[in-house]
Design a protein around this motif. Structure first.
Motif, PDB file in Angstrom:
ATOM      1  N   ALA A  17     -60.419 -45.472  22.711  1.00  0.00           N
ATOM      2  CA  ALA A  17     -60.730 -44.931  24.036  1.00  0.00           C
ATOM      3  C   ALA A  17     -59.495 -44.874  24.921  1.00  0.00           C
ATOM      4  N   GLY A  18     -58.583 -45.812  24.735  1.00  0.00           N
ATOM      5  CA  GLY A  18     -57.404 -45.903  25.592  1.00  0.00           C
ATOM      6  C   GLY A  18     -56.425 -44.765  25.452  1.00  0.00           C
ATOM      7  N   SER A  40     -53.438 -50.886  17.839  1.00  0.00           N
ATOM      8  CA  SER A  40     -54.167 -52.041  18.370  1.00  0.00           C
ATOM      9  C   SER A  40     -55.673 -51.811  18.378  1.00  0.00           C
ATOM     10  N   GLY A  41     -56.112 -50.628  17.878  1.00  0.00           N
ATOM     11  CA  GLY A  41     -57.525 -50.335  17.782  1.00  0.00           C
ATOM     12  C   GLY A  41     -58.152 -49.782  19.049  1.00  0.00           C
ATOM     13  N   ASP A  42     -57.319 -49.361  20.007  1.00  0.00           N
ATOM     14  CA  ASP A  42     -57.825 -48.875  21.290  1.00  0.00           C
ATOM     15  C   ASP A  42     -57.992 -47.358  21.251  1.00  0.00           C
ATOM     16  N   HIS A  91     -65.541 -46.128  15.577  1.00  0.00           N
ATOM     17  CA  HIS A  91     -65.517 -46.527  16.985  1.00  0.00           C
ATOM     18  C   HIS A  91     -66.443 -45.669  17.846  1.00  0.00           C
ATOM     19  N   THR A 113     -49.399 -43.632  22.471  1.00  0.00           N
ATOM     20  CA  THR A 113     -50.623 -43.375  21.709  1.00  0.00           C
ATOM     21  C   THR A 113     -50.619 -44.128  20.384  1.00  0.00           C
ATOM     22  N   ARG A 165     -51.373 -47.781  20.980  1.00  0.00           N
ATOM     23  CA  ARG A 165     -52.780 -48.061  21.268  1.00  0.00           C
ATOM     24  C   ARG A 165     -53.645 -47.916  20.020  1.00  0.00           C
TER      25      ARG A 165
END
Length: 399
Positions: free
Chosen positions: A307-308, A303-305, A225, A297, A300
């Motif tokens: 940066a989130g 879900s592949g997030d 990512h 955390t 997220r």
């Protein structure tokens, strides 16, 4: 134990350690074992409150070469330890003890960590720990909050488990090394660090429920990512055996008792903290909000997030700084400078009172974040920190 992917450089290290062992002791070791340090992505001071943590094993590790004493050899119960992490001017640091002569708390030096492991194993039913020789080499920075001591303990217990045929599972070894840390070394640490070192997986973080000891690997594909984790070692040494860590743990226990629960894990997030004194209420608030941040955390990441999760890391640091009061000016400076230069999230990691901060950083911003942190430290006259990247690594194993 199942072999897992390890960088070829570590096998080169193992070969060098084998040769060094032979030079030191006059014969080859029975084998070489590897145990990583860890970075705690989020979930600080929640482990001893039966909460949730999300560490990952890192590609810096303690390595031990070990040889059991044979029948008929002199001093069959003697344990001889040597470490390449030696005082200036010395080739090796040395320690020696006998298995029956071990006394908890008697040795506060590095030798206490393998000694504590020997002590707890010798206390198990039907286990006899013979004397042995051990040579330690570690690339986990000492005092940086990356669990250098637990890496030594885990490397030792994995080696002895294999050599003595004890067939201990990894959760059991995590509990035993925690017992060694608590009862022998005298540091009231939780279960997180050992678990990460034992059960880490390359490319993932370990979501651990510290009450049930259930764990799951959560994907942490940083490189895919376009992210990296920068470790900023402030070089402000810390120790879990000092009074600050124990005081925080005692405060949590008082808070739980006042609220009428066995541990802070049982306190609902919307609890009224008015019954607590102001300091205890802040300690409790940190633990409750930190558990919630760990769960968010994990959600997220699943879900592949990538940066989130940054904002959650930064909120964790604010809570550790203001409510739990375990940060320090150097850690705060590292976090603030990294965020200002483009990190999407940053926080202190480890027990606090010094050690390291981590910064979740886009690879495209890595250089400017490094430079900003170094500039910030130089501008305040502080010693320059060590800054390096880490990746999620495999758990402890024989090489």
């Amino acid at each position: 134990m199942t072999s897992q992917l390890i960088d070829q450089h570590e096998y080169t290290r193992a070969g060098n350690l084998t040769r060094r062992f032979t030079e030191v002791y006059g014969h080859a070791p029975d084998g070489v074992w590897w145990a990583p340090g860890r970075v705690n992505l989020i979930g600080e001071h929640t482990d001893y409150n039966d909460g949730f943590v999300l560490p990952f094993a890192i590609d810096r590790a303690a390595m031990v070469a070990v040889r059991l004493r044979r029948a008929g050899e002199p001093n069959p119960e003697a344990v001889e330890l040597a470490s390449t992490y030696a005082p200036e001017g010395e080739r090796l640091a040395r320690a020696r003890f006998t298995v029956p002569g071990l006394t908890p708390g008697a040795d506060g030096d590095w030798g206490a960590y393998p000694a504590g492991v020997v002590h707890v194993l010798a206390g198990l039913d039907n286990v006899k720990v013979p004397g042995f020789e051990l040579l330690l080499d570690s690339t986990v920075p000492v005092g940086a909050g990356l669990s250098s001591s637990h890496a030594v303990e885990v490397a030792t217990i994995v080696a002895l488990n294999d050599l003595l045929g004890l067939d201990l599972g990894r959760p059991a070894m995590a509990l035993l090394t925690q017992q060694a840390e608590n009862d022998f070394v005298g540091a009231p640490t939780g279960i997180m660090d050992q678990s990460a070192s034992l059960m880490g997986r390359a490319g993932g973080a370990l979501f651990l429920d510290c009450r049930t000891l259930e764990s799951h690997v959560v994907p942490l594909p940083l490189a895919e990512h376009g992210f990296t984790v920068l470790v900023i070692d402030t070089k402000v040494a810390h120790s879990h055996a000092d009074g600050g860590y124990a005081a925080r743990r005692a405060s949590c226990e008082r808070g739980a008792a006042t609220l009428g629960v066995a541990s802070l894990r049982d306190v609902p997030a919307d609890v009224d903290l008015a019954a607590l004194d102001e300091e205890t209420a802040r300690r409790v608030r940190h633990v409750l909000t930190e558990n919630a941040r760990v769960l968010a955390t994990v959600e997220r990441l699943r879900s592949g997030d990538i940066a989130g999760i940054g904002e959650l890391l930064t909120a964790s640091h604010a809570s550790l700084r203001d409510d739990y009061e375990v940060s320090c000016p150097e850690l705060d400076l590292a976090v603030e400078a990294a965020l200002a230069a483009g990190a999407v999230g940053a926080r202190m990691t480890g027990g606090g009172f010094g050690g390291s901060a981590i910064a979740l950083t886009p690879v495209s911003h890595e250089r400017q974040v490094r430079e900003a942190v170094l500039h910030g430290f130089a501008g305040t006259g502080l010693q320059a920190p060590d800054i390096f990247t880490v990746l999620p690594a495999s758990g402890a194993q024989q090489l």
